[in-house]
Design an enzyme around this catalytic site. Structure first.
Site, PDB file in Angstrom:
ATOM      1  N   HIS A   1      96.217 -50.721-114.710  1.00 29.91           N
ATOM      2  CA  HIS A   1      96.402 -50.756-116.166  1.00 29.91           C
ATOM      3  C   HIS A   1      95.081 -50.739-116.915  1.00 29.91           C
ATOM      4  O   HIS A   1      95.018 -51.101-118.083  1.00 29.91           O
ATOM      5  CB  HIS A   1      97.226 -51.998-116.557  1.00 29.91           C
ATOM      6  CG  HIS A   1      98.645 -51.889-116.118  1.00 29.91           C
ATOM      7  ND1 HIS A   1      99.466 -52.976-115.999  1.00 29.91           N
ATOM      8  CD2 HIS A   1      99.389 -50.811-115.742  1.00 29.91           C
ATOM      9  CE1 HIS A   1     100.665 -52.581-115.593  1.00 29.91           C
ATOM     10  NE2 HIS A   1     100.640 -51.280-115.413  1.00 29.91           N
TER      11      HIS A   1
ATOM     12  N   SER B   1     105.369 -61.144-113.273  1.00 28.66           N
ATOM     13  CA  SER B   1     106.752 -61.407-113.693  1.00 28.66           C
ATOM     14  C   SER B   1     107.666 -60.246-113.323  1.00 28.66           C
ATOM     15  O   SER B   1     108.871 -60.310-113.532  1.00 28.66           O
ATOM     16  CB  SER B   1     106.799 -61.630-115.208  1.00 28.66           C
ATOM     17  OG  SER B   1     106.321 -60.448-115.870  1.00 28.66           O
TER      18      SER B   1
ATOM     19  N   ASN C   1     104.514 -66.657-106.446  1.00 26.59           N
ATOM     20  CA  ASN C   1     104.646 -66.756-107.896  1.00 26.59           C
ATOM     21  C   ASN C   1     105.093 -68.159-108.274  1.00 26.59           C
ATOM     22  O   ASN C   1     105.703 -68.853-107.464  1.00 26.59           O
ATOM     23  CB  ASN C   1     105.670 -65.710-108.395  1.00 26.59           C
ATOM     24  CG  ASN C   1     105.412 -65.331-109.836  1.00 26.59           C
ATOM     25  OD1 ASN C   1     104.314 -64.937-110.211  1.00 26.59           O
ATOM     26  ND2 ASN C   1     106.440 -65.494-110.668  1.00 26.59           N
ATOM     27  N   LEU C   2     104.820 -68.538-109.531  1.00 27.11           N
ATOM     28  CA  LEU C   2     105.314 -69.854-109.971  1.00 27.11           C
ATOM     29  C   LEU C   2     106.838 -69.844-110.069  1.00 27.11           C
ATOM     30  O   LEU C   2     107.514 -70.773-109.643  1.00 27.11           O
ATOM     31  CB  LEU C   2     104.755 -70.193-111.364  1.00 27.11           C
ATOM     32  CG  LEU C   2     103.449 -70.987-111.468  1.00 27.11           C
ATOM     33  CD1 LEU C   2     103.187 -71.346-112.917  1.00 27.11           C
ATOM     34  CD2 LEU C   2     103.475 -72.228-110.594  1.00 27.11           C
TER      35      LEU C   2
HETATM   36  C1  BV8 Z   1     104.943 -45.913-118.429  1.00 26.02           C
HETATM   37  C2  BV8 Z   1      97.468 -53.373-120.295  1.00 26.02           C
HETATM   38  C3  BV8 Z   1     105.586 -43.666-118.358  1.00 26.02           C
HETATM   39  C4  BV8 Z   1      97.515 -53.735-121.726  1.00 26.02           C
HETATM   40  C5  BV8 Z   1      99.783 -53.448-119.666  1.00 26.02           C
HETATM   41  C6  BV8 Z   1     109.870 -47.917-123.940  1.00 26.02           C
HETATM   42  C7  BV8 Z   1     108.826 -47.092-124.330  1.00 26.02           C
HETATM   43  C8  BV8 Z   1     107.775 -46.768-123.472  1.00 26.02           C
HETATM   44  C9  BV8 Z   1     107.765 -47.297-122.206  1.00 26.02           C
HETATM   45  C10 BV8 Z   1     108.810 -48.136-121.833  1.00 26.02           C
HETATM   46  C11 BV8 Z   1     109.856 -48.444-122.677  1.00 26.02           C
HETATM   47  N1  BV8 Z   1     110.705 -49.281-122.023  1.00 26.02           N
HETATM   48  C12 BV8 Z   1     110.228 -49.509-120.782  1.00 26.02           C
HETATM   49  C13 BV8 Z   1     109.084 -48.815-120.649  1.00 26.02           C
HETATM   50  C14 BV8 Z   1     108.244 -48.769-119.515  1.00 26.02           C
HETATM   51  C15 BV8 Z   1     107.137 -49.783-119.779  1.00 26.02           C
HETATM   52  C16 BV8 Z   1     107.671 -51.138-119.389  1.00 26.02           C
HETATM   53  O1  BV8 Z   1     107.823 -51.407-118.233  1.00 26.02           O
HETATM   54  N2  BV8 Z   1     107.962 -51.979-120.411  1.00 26.02           N
HETATM   55  C17 BV8 Z   1     108.484 -53.311-120.125  1.00 26.02           C
HETATM   56  C18 BV8 Z   1     107.973 -54.286-121.186  1.00 26.02           C
HETATM   57  C19 BV8 Z   1     110.025 -53.245-120.111  1.00 26.02           C
HETATM   58  N3  BV8 Z   1     106.027 -49.395-118.959  1.00 26.02           N
HETATM   59  C20 BV8 Z   1     105.077 -48.616-119.486  1.00 26.02           C
HETATM   60  O2  BV8 Z   1     105.034 -48.265-120.634  1.00 26.02           O
HETATM   61  C21 BV8 Z   1     104.049 -48.141-118.486  1.00 26.02           C
HETATM   62  N4  BV8 Z   1     103.908 -46.720-118.592  1.00 26.02           N
HETATM   63  O3  BV8 Z   1     106.061 -46.280-118.168  1.00 26.02           O
HETATM   64  O4  BV8 Z   1     104.579 -44.602-118.618  1.00 26.02           O
HETATM   65  C22 BV8 Z   1     105.367 -43.139-116.991  1.00 26.02           C
HETATM   66  C23 BV8 Z   1     105.630 -43.929-115.879  1.00 26.02           C
HETATM   67  C24 BV8 Z   1     105.462 -43.401-114.614  1.00 26.02           C
HETATM   68  C25 BV8 Z   1     105.025 -42.109-114.479  1.00 26.02           C
HETATM   69  C26 BV8 Z   1     104.750 -41.341-115.618  1.00 26.02           C
HETATM   70  C27 BV8 Z   1     104.919 -41.856-116.872  1.00 26.02           C
HETATM   71  C28 BV8 Z   1     102.692 -48.738-118.800  1.00 26.02           C
HETATM   72  C29 BV8 Z   1     102.748 -50.233-118.599  1.00 26.02           C
HETATM   73  C30 BV8 Z   1     101.333 -50.799-118.734  1.00 26.02           C
HETATM   74  C31 BV8 Z   1     101.207 -51.525-120.044  1.00 26.02           C
HETATM   75  N5  BV8 Z   1      99.937 -52.220-120.068  1.00 26.02           N
HETATM   76  N6  BV8 Z   1      98.581 -54.017-119.654  1.00 26.02           N
HETATM   77  C32 BV8 Z   1      96.934 -55.089-121.933  1.00 26.02           C
HETATM   78  O5  BV8 Z   1      96.746 -55.844-120.938  1.00 26.02           O
HETATM   79  O6  BV8 Z   1      96.711 -55.395-123.097  1.00 26.02           O
HETATM   80  S1  BV8 Z   1     101.108 -54.335-119.075  1.00 26.02           S
HETATM   81  C33 BV8 Z   1     100.816 -56.028-119.189  1.00 26.02           C
HETATM   82  O7  BV8 Z   1     102.024 -56.729-118.855  1.00 26.02           O
HETATM   83  C34 BV8 Z   1      99.874 -56.512-118.153  1.00 26.02           C
HETATM   84  O8  BV8 Z   1      98.862 -55.646-117.825  1.00 26.02           O
HETATM   85  C35 BV8 Z   1     100.746 -56.735-116.957  1.00 26.02           C
HETATM   86  O9  BV8 Z   1     100.649 -55.643-116.121  1.00 26.02           O
HETATM   87  C36 BV8 Z   1     102.122 -56.639-117.487  1.00 26.02           C
HETATM   88  C37 BV8 Z   1     103.054 -57.614-116.842  1.00 26.02           C
HETATM   89  O10 BV8 Z   1     102.546 -58.837-116.985  1.00 26.02           O
HETATM   90  P1  BV8 Z   1     102.248 -59.740-115.678  1.00 26.02           P
HETATM   91  O11 BV8 Z   1     100.948 -59.334-115.120  1.00 26.02           O
HETATM   92  O12 BV8 Z   1     103.406 -59.743-114.757  1.00 26.02           O
HETATM   93  O13 BV8 Z   1     102.071 -61.113-116.392  1.00 26.02           O
HETATM   94  P2  BV8 Z   1     103.205 -62.019-117.032  1.00 26.02           P
HETATM   95  O14 BV8 Z   1     102.554 -62.918-118.001  1.00 26.02           O
HETATM   96  O15 BV8 Z   1     104.354 -61.162-117.464  1.00 26.02           O
HETATM   97  O16 BV8 Z   1     103.727 -62.854-115.770  1.00 26.02           O
HETATM   98  C38 BV8 Z   1     102.856 -63.757-115.147  1.00 26.02           C
HETATM   99  C39 BV8 Z   1     103.587 -64.273-113.931  1.00 26.02           C
HETATM  100  O17 BV8 Z   1     102.711 -65.147-113.212  1.00 26.02           O
HETATM  101  C40 BV8 Z   1     104.810 -65.080-114.288  1.00 26.02           C
HETATM  102  O18 BV8 Z   1     105.884 -64.706-113.441  1.00 26.02           O
HETATM  103  C41 BV8 Z   1     104.405 -66.523-114.005  1.00 26.02           C
HETATM  104  O19 BV8 Z   1     105.480 -67.293-113.462  1.00 26.02           O
HETATM  105  C42 BV8 Z   1     103.357 -66.358-112.957  1.00 26.02           C
HETATM  106  N7  BV8 Z   1     102.291 -67.364-112.994  1.00 26.02           N
HETATM  107  C43 BV8 Z   1     101.737 -67.950-114.088  1.00 26.02           C
HETATM  108  N8  BV8 Z   1     100.774 -68.804-113.694  1.00 26.02           N
HETATM  109  C44 BV8 Z   1     100.708 -68.727-112.337  1.00 26.02           C
HETATM  110  C45 BV8 Z   1     101.688 -67.817-111.886  1.00 26.02           C
HETATM  111  N9  BV8 Z   1     101.880 -67.545-110.586  1.00 26.02           N
HETATM  112  C46 BV8 Z   1     101.090 -68.168-109.694  1.00 26.02           C
HETATM  113  N10 BV8 Z   1     100.135 -69.066-110.038  1.00 26.02           N
HETATM  114  C47 BV8 Z   1      99.921 -69.365-111.336  1.00 26.02           C
HETATM  115  N11 BV8 Z   1      98.975 -70.270-111.668  1.00 26.02           N
END
Ligand code: BV8
Length: 236
Positions: free
Chosen positions: A107, A177, A200-201
């Site tokens: 990303h 997540s 994961n947590l």
């Molecule tokens: C794509 C950079 C097409 C930015 C990020 C409508 C319109 C357009 C797209 C979509 C749409 N609907 C769905 C999509 C697809 C979309 C998507 O998935 N949306 C989601 C919200 C439904 N995806 C995209 O748009 C991707 N591109 O689809 O293009 C394509 C695809 C394939 C081939 C050709 C074309 C692009 C997605 C990338 C977006 N950019 N980041 C920035 O950082 O500002 S995503 C962003 O959220 C982060 O980078 C990260 O990757 C992502 C998920 O977050 P996590 O890393 O999982 O973090 P989170 O906080 O969610 O969870 C933390 C976890 O850790 C929790 O479970 C927690 O319990 C745990 N935790 C916490 N503390 C601890 C722990 N575990 C262990 N120890 C601890 N101490």
């Protein structure tokens, strides 16, 4: 043994880098999914630059450093005889600073900027703005954007990830997540023979795809799990 690791914001949480959904995914009242998009950047580049400038400054603070999970992964990679790829969804540089070598930031990277016209990528540790001159063409103003994959944009390294995943023996997902695709779908592209481990947590929507789910903090559970692999004859 061919090992693929996928990390998310949870691995950096204990280093002081806020996660996305832990902070209910809001930033100054905006949903992250609304700020981290090309449309938001086109409509309000100052807002989006401010969002990333704030996060870049935070990442560069003295107190933000790799934690035991980042370090354990780097040390394991250094000892590992087989193929190893660390795919991260995180845009921080904590894996690299911990010494990991084969890192694929799918990303993008917060400490890099990209020219919107030429695609050139530059190391970048300062603020970025609409008035920032191009490093090699000073009269070209405002052409730079964060080297980040926004929602709706193609993640980086997808082909490399897919080809590595298709015959890996061990897949470890750490601190994600599993709601953002295509990253969340990587587990399903590993072969039936692959051991799938989720550290994961909390449970995630993909937890049922894993053979082993370890619940706890990454800084504790990652070193513990990787050390268990080092035990001769251990089959995860
Ligand atoms: C794509 C950079 C097409 C930015 C990020 C409508 C319109 C357009 C797209 C979509 C749409 N609907 C769905 C999509 C697809 C979309 C998507 O998935 N949306 C989601 C919200 C439904 N995806 C995209 O748009 C991707 N591109 O689809 O293009 C394509 C695809 C394939 C081939 C050709 C074309 C692009 C997605 C990338 C977006 N950019 N980041 C920035 O950082 O500002 S995503 C962003 O959220 C982060 O980078 C990260 O990757 C992502 C998920 O977050 P996590 O890393 O999982 O973090 P989170 O906080 O969610 O969870 C933390 C976890 O850790 C929790 O479970 C927690 O319990 C745990 N935790 C916490 N503390 C601890 C722990 N575990 C262990 N120890 C601890 N101490």
């Amino acid at each position: 043994m061919k090992i693929l690791v996928l990390t998310g914001a949870g691995i950096s949480a204990e280093s002081g880098v806020p996660t996305f959904r832990g902070s209910d995914g809001l930033w100054e009242g905006h949903r992250v999914e609304q700020v981290a998009t090309p449309e938001a950047f086109h409509q309000n580049p100052e807002l989006v630059h401010k969002f990333y400038n704030m996060r870049r400054r935070k990442l560069l603070e003295e107190s933000i450093k790799p934690n035991a999970a980042h370090i354990a992964l780097a040390e394991f990679e250094g000892r590992h005889q087989g193929e190893f790829l660390l795919v991260t969804q995180n845009i921080d540089d904590l894996h690299q600073r911990a010494g990991s070598r084969n890192v694929l930031p799918m990303h993008g990277e917060l400490l890099k900027a990209r020219c919107g016209l030429t695609g050139e990528v530059f190391d970048w540790r300062d603020d970025l703005g609409i008035d920032t001159p191009h490093p090699s063409e000073p009269d070209l103003i405002g052409a730079l954007r964060p080297h980040i994959v926004w929602f709706g944009e193609m993640p980086m390294g997808l082909e490399r990830i897919a080809s590595f995943a298709q015959d890996c023996d061990l897949f470890i997902a750490i601190g994600t997540s599993a709601v953002v695709y295509p990253a969340a779908g990587i587990v399903q592209s590993t072969p039936a023979t692959c051991r799938r481990v989720e550290i994961n947590l909390d449970d995630t929507p993909q937890s049922d795809k894993f053979d082993i789910t370890i619940r706890g903090k990454a800084s504790i559970e990652v070193p513990k799990f990787l050390n268990s692999l080092a035990t001769p004859g251990h089959r995860p």
